[in-house]
Design an enzyme around this catalytic site. Structure first.
Site, short mmCIF file in Angstrom:
data_model
loop_
_atom_site.label_atom_id
_atom_site.label_comp_id
_atom_site.label_asym_id
_atom_site.label_seq_id
_atom_site.Cartn_x
_atom_site.Cartn_y
_atom_site.Cartn_z
N ASP A 71 33.31 75.83 7.83
CA ASP A 71 33.49 77.28 8.05
C ASP A 71 34.47 77.52 9.20
O ASP A 71 34.23 78.36 10.07
CB ASP A 71 32.14 77.94 8.36
N PRO A 119 38.94 82.23 12.09
CA PRO A 119 39.20 82.79 13.43
C PRO A 119 37.96 83.27 14.16
O PRO A 119 37.87 83.14 15.39
CB PRO A 119 40.16 83.95 13.13
N ASP A 130 29.67 77.62 15.78
CA ASP A 130 28.90 77.85 14.54
C ASP A 130 28.95 76.68 13.57
O ASP A 130 29.74 76.67 12.62
CB ASP A 130 29.35 79.14 13.85
#
Length: 425
Positions: free
Chosen positions: A128, A131, A146
């Site tokens: 994933d 930006p 993340d």
């Protein structure tokens, strides 16, 4: 709210991100600001994924990844304590600043590449990269965030992930093989890197249609877009890199993040200030990394003169480009030839013969790919520069004109006769 009688959490959350809420907090034991991410549900699948993300983030020991300080539970809800980043996501950065200067795009891309290379070494695939999952702190350092969708190839503890109700990636930045549910590897993250660089350069995602369905259809069916078509100052080698990173077939992407890093790092020089985003003065992070970033000389070249060291680097680069051509990796070879040309131009000037030679080799690497028009355009630019430097009767100029004519399917035009000095018009 206090967690474990140690972390004093602020009254208001910073954001709702991924599987939980993100809160600013203070570690009273070590007297430092931290970030606390709390899972807001006891769903078994989400609970497993939350803990899994924390362990994966902690496992990737790299300065470009936030440090994980603690993992625990409060009133039955799990939480993770993370390093506080004083910065801004790339999504917000582009929203505020517009398309970024080339040196900053290269600097950010090189740092993400370094993180991806570390991930590749332990078999981790982020899945994933986009930006909004990358932050730029006030020192100019990048942090990749993340890891909720990450997998570790060959390690069942980290590779199982429940898909119920979850979108495994972000349309527009998600690699085609990920969209199709096929096997992923480190090249999947290289696609996300390419889409992120495209966004930083142009202010938009490479694939961004009116609906999710049409965006996905374009990602799977259309050739990768070129950012240079939207922005004229993008160097050809950067434009080529991004298109190769966005290749639909993983086999057509670079073989490693190291290849992207090698091309991006030289373009990251002379970065302009970004007022309100970056610290005005060079802080301790820049001072530390400036020294750490200087490569150690190989034992065999430790006593070499600077000129000899440069020559050794050129020789190694030539061998690498030739190996890539022999392996049929023509795009990678073209990028390596252009990198060498750029390096020589910086060291010895734009008109050095080796600059012309390497740019010609880069152009010709596109011929086996059937990209004759592109090869002709690049060779014509070299011919223009050679004419300016060497004149029309130079052997290399005549030969280059013959090659261009052969590719074009036309007869070469004889060069105009060279007038003797002082003969006037």
């Amino acid at each position: 709210m206090s967690l474990k009688d140690r972390y004093k959490v602020d009254r208001c959350p910073m954001a709702h991100k991924g599987m939980g809420e993100v809160w600013p907090a203070h570690d009273t034991l070590l007297d430092r600001p931290v970030i606390v991410k709390i899972l807001a549900t006891m769903d078994a699948d989400l609970l497993r994924r939350f803990r899994r993300e924390a362990r994966l983030t902690a496992r990737l020991d790299h300065p470009g990844v936030p440090a994980v300080y603690d993992l625990g539970a409060h009133e039955g809800l799990p939480f993770v304590v993370l390093q506080k980043i004083d910065g801004i996501t790339l999504t917000d950065l582009v929203a505020e600043q517009g398309p970024l200067p080339i040196p900053w795009v290269a600097a950010i891309g090189a740092q993400i590449s370094s993180v991806l290379l570390a991930a590749q070494q332990i078999g981790l695939v982020h899945r994933d990269i986009k930006p909004s999952n990358v932050m730029l702190d006030r020192s100019g350092a990048v942090k990749v965030l993340d890891f909720g969708l990450a997998v570790v190839r060959g390690d069942e503890r980290y590779s199982r992930i429940t898909q119920t109700g979850q979108s495994l990636g972000t349309v527009g930045y998600m690699a085609p093989e990920q969209i199709l549910g096929r096997s992923v590897d480190h090249r999947t993250d290289l696609y996300g890197l390419g889409a992120t660089l495209f966004d930083l350069l142009t202010g938009r995602a490479p694939f961004d249609d009116a609906t999710t369905m049409t965006t996905v259809r374009r990602q799977l069916a259309d050739p990768p877009p070129r950012p240079a078509e939207l922005r004229a100052d993008i160097p050809p080698e950067l434009d080529d890199l991004i298109q190769s990173l966005l290749a639909t077939d993983p086999e057509d992407r670079p073989s490693s993040a190291a290849e992207a890093y090698r091309l991006l790092a030289p373009l990251a020089q002379d970065r302009p200030p970004i007022p309100g985003v970056l610290a005005d003065n060079a802080g301790p992070t820049q001072a530390y990394t400036a020294v750490l970033g200087q490569p150690s000389a190989p034992a065999s070249s430790a006593m070499m003169s600077p000129a000899a060291s440069v020559s050794l680097g050129i020789e190694q680069g030539e061998k690498q480009a030739v190996r890539l051509e022999a392996a049929g990796e023509y795009r990678a070879a073209a990028r390596e030839w252009r990198r060498l040309a750029h390096h020589i131009a910086q060291q010895r000037g734009d008109d050095h013969p080796l600059v012309f030679t390497f740019l010609e080799r880069a152009a010709r690497a596109h011929i086996p790919l059937g990209e004759h028009d592109r090869a002709i355009r690049q060779l014509s630019k070299v011919l223009e520069d050679r004419l300016r430097v060497n004149g029309s009767d130079h052997e290399a100029v005549v030969e280059l004109g013959r090659q261009i004519a052969q590719l074009s399917g036309t007869q070469p035009t004889p060069p105009p006769p060279r007038r003797p000095p002082g003969s006037g018009r």
